[in-house]
Design an enzyme around this catalytic site. Structure first.
Site, PDB file in Angstrom:
ATOM      1  N   THR A 117      -9.196   0.358  -7.199  1.00 51.24           N
ATOM      2  CA  THR A 117      -8.169   1.389  -7.330  1.00 51.24           C
ATOM      3  C   THR A 117      -8.450   2.322  -8.496  1.00 51.24           C
ATOM      4  O   THR A 117      -9.047   1.924  -9.506  1.00 51.24           O
ATOM      5  CB  THR A 117      -6.788   0.742  -7.548  1.00 51.24           C
ATOM      6  OG1 THR A 117      -5.827   1.764  -7.841  1.00 51.24           O
ATOM      7  CG2 THR A 117      -6.807  -0.247  -8.701  1.00 51.24           C
ATOM      8  N   TYR A 141      -1.090  -4.205 -12.186  1.00 48.12           N
ATOM      9  CA  TYR A 141      -1.814  -3.936 -10.941  1.00 48.12           C
ATOM     10  C   TYR A 141      -3.222  -3.442 -11.240  1.00 48.12           C
ATOM     11  O   TYR A 141      -4.214  -3.990 -10.735  1.00 48.12           O
ATOM     12  CB  TYR A 141      -1.054  -2.904 -10.102  1.00 48.12           C
ATOM     13  CG  TYR A 141      -1.877  -2.346  -8.970  1.00 48.12           C
ATOM     14  CD1 TYR A 141      -2.307  -3.158  -7.920  1.00 48.12           C
ATOM     15  CD2 TYR A 141      -2.251  -1.002  -8.950  1.00 48.12           C
ATOM     16  CE1 TYR A 141      -3.083  -2.651  -6.886  1.00 48.12           C
ATOM     17  CE2 TYR A 141      -3.014  -0.483  -7.923  1.00 48.12           C
ATOM     18  CZ  TYR A 141      -3.427  -1.312  -6.893  1.00 48.12           C
ATOM     19  OH  TYR A 141      -4.199  -0.803  -5.883  1.00 48.12           O
TER      20      TYR A 141
END
Length: 329
Positions: A117, A141
């Site tokens: 990501t 995250y």
């Protein structure tokens, strides 16, 4: 040769399975169906229901299906949720990825494509951000994904094992043939939420933060069509099989659109007015993140087919309408 796709019932994973099947490859899916859907999977693919952290199950799946490559999507993806539940994210995204990597090494699987990501960059000082910029995630995250990248790099140095880590920017859109799309209830992806609001499935859409240092005060992101993203995965897998060279690259278009730009596109394409409310910034969000794309274009000769915001929105709206019809059957 068989490709194991973890999380193959989810949004991006199901698109990946269809792309692999379209490419003539053998596929086995491992998904616990906590957020994925059995109906979203290509029927030609084999399916095993189970958890990616189950070492014994992983050994059996890899052995029984002669797996030679893994594409790993399974995980949790909501930034604010990770701030509220960091340990849950480190378990699901990092600890369980460690089990999967260990199973790959244990069973001689040499090729591994990882769903990473842009959140690993945090709030980058250089825009567009290149792959060699400092990695300073702002949320658990992003950190959970970065920790998995670090594990992959270390394992590749110690074993006959090669990986590609693809750092996604904002994924949106749907399969143009409407075989699958973003179907998760309560999804937080901006374009998905906006399409739902336009069609009356939500009573409003909230804009989080209007005081960023951007042209209109709202956050700016690089949006990539999901079909272009999975095409990059196919090329990355081919790269690993052909060259054996580790690859880390961004997956985006190199263009930034603000939240208000996106909402304007949804209204323009959908021919309606969105019910918008404005709220404060969310923890863990960056003001502006846009991909540097020189590496992916040069290394993989990647040529996106849907690099247009209105096209992305049109496909997302078409899927949302299709999903509404499906749910009425």
């Amino acid at each position: 040769m068989t490709v194991l796709v973890t999380g193959g019932g989810g949004y991006i994973g199901s698109h990946m399975v269809w792309a692999l099947v379209d490419d003539g490859q053998e596929v086995v899916i491992l998904d616990n169906l906590s957020t994925g859907f059995r109906w979203a999977m290509a029927p030609e693919a084999k399916f095993v229901q189970g958890d990616v952290g189950d070492a014994a199950l992983l050994d059996g799946v890899i052995r029984d299906h002669a797996v030679d490559a893994i594409i790993h999507f399974a995980g949790s993806i909501v930034v604010p949720d990770s701030v509220a539940d960091p340990l849950g994210y480190y378990l699901n995204n990092t600890v369980k990825s460690r089990e999967l990597i260990a199973a790959a090494v244990r069973n001689g699987v040499k090729h591994f494509v990882f769903s990473s990501t842009a959140a690993v960059y945090g709030d980058p000082k250089t825009i567009p951000v290149g792959e060699d910029e400092p990695l300073k995630p702002l949320s658990p995250y992003g950190t959970s994904k970065l920790m998995t990248e670090i594990m992959l790099a270390d394992v590749a140095k110690a074993h006959d094992f090669r990986y590609a880590a693809l750092r996604y920017f904002n994924v949106a859109g749907a399969d143009p043939r409407l075989r699958t799309g973003q179907s998760t209830k309560g999804a937080t992806h901006l374009i998905k939420v906006a399409c739902e609001a336009l069609l009356g499935k939500r009573d409003r859409i909230e804009v989080f933060g209007t005081d960023y240092d951007t042209p209109d005060g709202t956050g700016v992101r690089d949006y990539i069509h999901v079909s272009d993203l999975v095409a990059a995965h196919l090329l990355a897998l081919r790269h690993l099989r052909d060259t054996g060279e580790v690859l880390v690259c961004n997956c985006g278009y190199g263009n930034g659109f603000s939240v208000l730009d996106v909402l304007g596109a949804v209204e323009r394409v959908g021919g309606g007015k969105l019910p918008v409310v404005y709220g404060p910034r969310r923890p863990g969000d960056s003001p502006k993140v846009v991909a540097g794309v020189d590496r992916i274009r040069a290394t993989l000769d990647w040529k996106p087919a849907y690099a247009d915001l209105d096209v992305i929105v049109a496909h997302a709206l078409a899927w949302e309408r299709h999903l509404g019809q499906r749910n009425q059957i």
